[in-house]
Write a protein that holds these residues in place. Structure first.
Motif, PDB file in Angstrom:
ATOM      1  N   LEU A  29       0.804  -1.222   0.000  1.00  0.00           N
ATOM      2  CA  LEU A  29       0.000   0.000   0.000  1.00  0.00           C
ATOM      3  C   LEU A  29       0.839   1.275   0.000  1.00  0.00           C
ATOM      4  N   HIS A  30       2.095   1.196   0.436  1.00  0.00           N
ATOM      5  CA  HIS A  30       2.918   2.400   0.555  1.00  0.00           C
ATOM      6  C   HIS A  30       4.238   2.185  -0.188  1.00  0.00           C
ATOM      7  N   SER A  31       5.336   2.625   0.382  1.00  0.00           N
ATOM      8  CA  SER A  31       6.643   2.469  -0.259  1.00  0.00           C
ATOM      9  C   SER A  31       7.298   1.190   0.230  1.00  0.00           C
ATOM     10  N   ARG A  32       7.444   0.228  -0.664  1.00  0.00           N
ATOM     11  CA  ARG A  32       8.053  -1.048  -0.279  1.00  0.00           C
ATOM     12  C   ARG A  32       9.489  -0.866   0.179  1.00  0.00           C
ATOM     13  N   SER A  33      10.243  -0.022  -0.502  1.00  0.00           N
ATOM     14  CA  SER A  33      11.660   0.127  -0.141  1.00  0.00           C
ATOM     15  C   SER A  33      11.825   0.785   1.224  1.00  0.00           C
TER      16      SER A  33
END
Length: 818
Positions: free
Chosen positions: A313-317
């Motif tokens: 849903l957001h920034s995987r990194s």
């Protein structure tokens, strides 16, 4: 074993009467039959006891009740009297803000009635609740509501569950209601109960719950199984939240959020914890633990699932960087301390002490490695088989691994070392490039006593930063070599991409190669990881690094920001706590001095650039929670922190006064409290006057002061006398005392230790679970400078000498001294 459990509660202000009617039967699989039964019970007043209508042979003993001369099947009726209004342990049935609520994991149910308080004893529960309707108009328990009238309700949970998943709530709450239609077309009523003044801070939690339902259906094919799903938020809670079947009880910190009162991190944490508890419906509730040694079966797996939820849903990194940073800071320290234990512990004195970073976060990393080996499709095949085999059962980690084995024809036998051995594996990588044969040899060696089966994700980069190879190296032997051929030039290797295994990695990467990776690697984790290693080198061994080349690379990155969140993480130095793990002897003053010196170097080199970035990002903000918006705020606010340290106090005070979201206001507030300036006291007073009626924001206010470098032990004692401080509220205690223990220079002295020990001894009699968390601050006493080492040892010995020391605190103190 238990067929059915029927509970009746008569709630009142000065006592509660609990009546239980339980249908027991002898386990047919037992080889040695017995007519004896021991039931767990703590702090219970027995009123009456009948078996099949007749008083049985029984004996009250320490921590329970012994029954003898039993038949193969019988119905046991017990009436007990308990006192939730006096229960400060926050386990069992207790009161929070005048409302009744429960916490039964791990061993809280035995404080409610005499019972087989074990996770492998599964039963269908029916719960009757009676209470004064005017004081307690809301009466909740697990399952579906089958009868209701003012002041009296009956709930029935058709699912088999252990007693640790039992829940009861009674009080005066406002409710936000919604609904979700599952993939199968079943409509589920969704309800979030909070105190009335908090109802305006519940919409994000509701939206997060609906996203959790949808994500689990889409990613794992799992649907909810009851007619209603309820969440209740309370201020007094030892943990973050509890996944009781159909009735989750939450620490209010992880439910209440709006832009005025919650930071970006708060919002994402609320969503993650709501997801975590919902995902437990299958990984923990529908399939539960056979015993508490299997705790990671549900927690490690569910942490992995909530990490993936947030990543999708957001920034995987950024999520990966945050998780690894936390793992290395806290779990690696746990592995190096006296309480180190495997992901599957082999023994314990007090189970509450094993709700640890090892069981949760390292357990999640072990699951992540399984996912790496099998891939998404193979992992999902294993999950499907796991549920087909074990739905409605209490099982073991071995059952889970067997499902992964059998669904994929993959032998995980050698992998099980991860579950049985404590400690952090250490791995060394050496490389050699042969110009004549244009071949690249990589030798990987495991340095510790045990051999682990683990994946090392890698990439090989050419001089232009392009990938010439990437993949996963599987390490299963003590030492293995890998050969890469037809490479015209020596590549720059990127090791352990995405932190593919929870190990400590040593490599022969040069300074130039690390700087090249910082600028060119396509793996965000690798870029962050390499810059962190160089920050550590600059802090601890500055003579071994030319900071000019590092700063030149960072200047290029700052002048061409592609990912603001990643850049923020890259220019954030390792914490003092993390640096402590990388020194042989902890000198808190020296570590802080060296870290502050590097911050000064950063400010001297990039002050004007930080100001340009801050100015460009400090525009109108409609507070979106997109990765781009969150990243812009995070980069802006780390720049503001450095600018404030450089003396631009007016900039921070102006943002504090004009911020339109809590992320910006709290960041500027923390910046103002990080250094002496003429606006600090004004900001403290204004923050208090603005938010003094908001419990969660006041926790932030207390915490910011506790962590301020200007705070003293005497200042903490004054905060503990504040009208809004409550010793019996875990969140407030964590904000003040827990926060101060991380203010290393100010805390680590005789006065600081004496304060902490006073608090621990007081908690021993009121809430030993929180006391145990705080006493673990002393776990690494042997690694400090001699003076601090001796002082901490004295505190541990004085705690060990007190009368009636709880198991929670004793186990940790004893292990630390041993």
């Amino acid at each position: 074993m238990v067929h059915t459990t029927e509970l009746s509660f008569e709630l009142s202000e000065d006592k509660t009467i609990v009546s239980s009617e339980v249908s027991y039967y002898q386990n047919p699989n037992l080889k040695n039959k017995s007519n004896f039964l021991f039931l767990n019970g703590v702090d219970l007043e027995l009123i009456s006891i009948l078996i099949n209508g007749v008083e049985p042979n029984y004996k009250l003993v320490k921590d329970g009740l012994e029954l003898s001369d039993l038949s193969a099947e019988f119905v046991l009726k017990i009436n007990t009297r308990i006192h939730p209004e006096k229960n400060t342990s926050l386990n069992g049935l207790y009161q929070s803000s005048g409302n009744f609520c429960t916490q039964c994991e791990a061993h809280g149910f035995r404080q409610i009635t005499y019972y087989l308080d074990r996770p492998d004893v599964l039963s269908v529960f029916t719960t009757h609740i009676k209470a004064d309707f005017k004081r307690y108009p809301v009466l909740l328990s697990n399952g579906n509501l089958i009868e209701s009238k003012p002041g009296e309700v009956t709930w029935h949970d058709p699912s088999l569950k252990p007693c640790y998943l039992f829940a009861l709530v009674a009080g005066d709450f406002a409710v936000l209601e919604d609904a979700y239609t599952t993939l199968s077309g079943n409509e589920v009523a969704l309800k979030i109960y909070v105190e009335a003044h908090n109802i305006d801070k519940t919409q994000f939690a509701m939206d997060s719950l609906k996203r959790s339902f949808a994500w689990d259906e889409q990613r794992f094919g799992l649907e909810y199984d009851l007619d209603v799903y309820m969440i209740v938020a309370v201020d007094d809670f030892n943990m973050g939240a509890m996944e009781n079947k159909g009735l989750n009880i939450f620490n209010s910190t992880y439910v209440l959020a709006n832009p005025e009162t919650a930071t970006d991190k708060d919002f994402i944490n609320v969503e993650a914890v709501i997801g975590h508890e919902y995902f437990h419906n299958w990984t923990g509730n529908r399939v539960t633990c056979q015993d508490w040694f299997q705790l990671s079966l549900k927690e490690g797996l569910t942490v992995f699932r909530d990490q993936e939820f947030t990543s999708d849903l957001h920034s995987r990194s950024i999520k990966r960087i945050e998780d690894v940073n936390g793992l290395r800071t806290f779990q690696f320290a746990e592995d190096a301390g006296p309480m180190k234990h495997p992901v599957r512990p082999e023994s314990y004195i007090e189970m509450n002490n094993f709700y640890t970073f090892t069981v949760y976060e390292k357990g999640a990393e072990v699951i992540r490695m399984i996912h790496t080996f099998l891939g998404e499709d193979g992992f999902q095949k294993g999950m499907k088989l796991y549920f087909e085999r074990h739905d409605g059962q209490a099982v073991t980690i071995d059952n889970f691994i067997s499902a992964m084995n059998d669904a994929n024809d993959f032998n995980f036998d050698v992998f099980m070392t991860w579950y049985s051995q404590p400690g952090t594996p250490e791995v060394e990588i050496k490389t050699n490039y042969n110009v004549d044969s244009q071949s690249y040899c990589v030798t990987i060696k495991q340095l510790g006593e045990h051999t682990y089966y683990l994946p090392i994700r890698y990439g090989l980069l050419n001089d232009q930063g392009g990938e010439v190879d990437q993949g996963v190296l599987v390490l299963s032997e003590r030492e293995q070599s890998y050969h890469f051929n037809n490479l015209e030039h020596e590549p720059t290797p990127s090791w352990l991409r995405g932190f593919s295994a929870p190990i400590k990695l040593k490599s022969d990467l040069t300074l130039a190669q690390r700087i090249f990776l910082i600028e060119n690697d396509t793996d965000s984790f690798s870029r962050w990881d390499n810059v962190q290693e160089l920050w550590l080198l600059l802090i601890l061994k500055p003579d071994q690094i030319d900071e000019t080349s590092l700063f030149d690379a960072l200047e290029n990155i700052l002048n061409n920001v592609q990912d603001p969140s990643l850049v923020c993480e890259m220019i954030t130095l390792p914490s003092e706590r993390f640096i402590h793990l990388r020194v042989d002897e902890i000198d808190v003053v020296e570590v802080k001095r060296k870290r502050e010196a590097v911050i000064d170097q950063l400010i001297n080199r990039f002050g004007s650039l930080f100001l340009n970035i801050y100015t460009n990002l400090n525009g109108d903000d409609d507070h979106e929670l997109t990765p781009e918006a969150v990243g812009a705020r995070s980069l802006k606010n780390i720049c503001l922190y450095y600018l404030t340290k450089a003396g631009k106090f007016e900039l921070a005070y102006d943002q504090f006064n004009n911020a339109n979201c809590m992320s910006d206001r709290l960041s500027s507030f923390n910046a103002l409290l990080s250094v002496n300036n003429p606006y600090k006291d004004k900001a403290i007073e204004k923050f208090f006057e603005t938010y003094k009626k908001d419990v969660q924001v006041m926790d932030k206010w207390f915490s910011a002061q506790s962590l301020s470098p200007m705070m003293s032990v005497n200042g903490i004692r004054q905060l503990m006398k504040h009208e809004l401080f409550s010793f019996n509220t875990p969140n407030r205690l964590r904000s003040v005392v827990g926060g101060f223990t991380q203010n290393f220079v100010q805390f680590h002295n005789q006065e600081g230790y004496e304060l902490l020990t006073e608090v621990i001894i007081k908690l021993n009699g009121s809430n030993p679970q929180i006391g145990a968390r705080l006493v673990s601050i002393y776990n690494h006493w042997k690694r400090y400078t001699p003076e601090l080492r001796d002082l901490q040892k004295q505190q541990l010995e004085s705690i060990l000498a007190i009368d009636d020391l709880s198991n929670d605190i004793f186990e940790i103190v004893h292990s630390a001294l041993k």
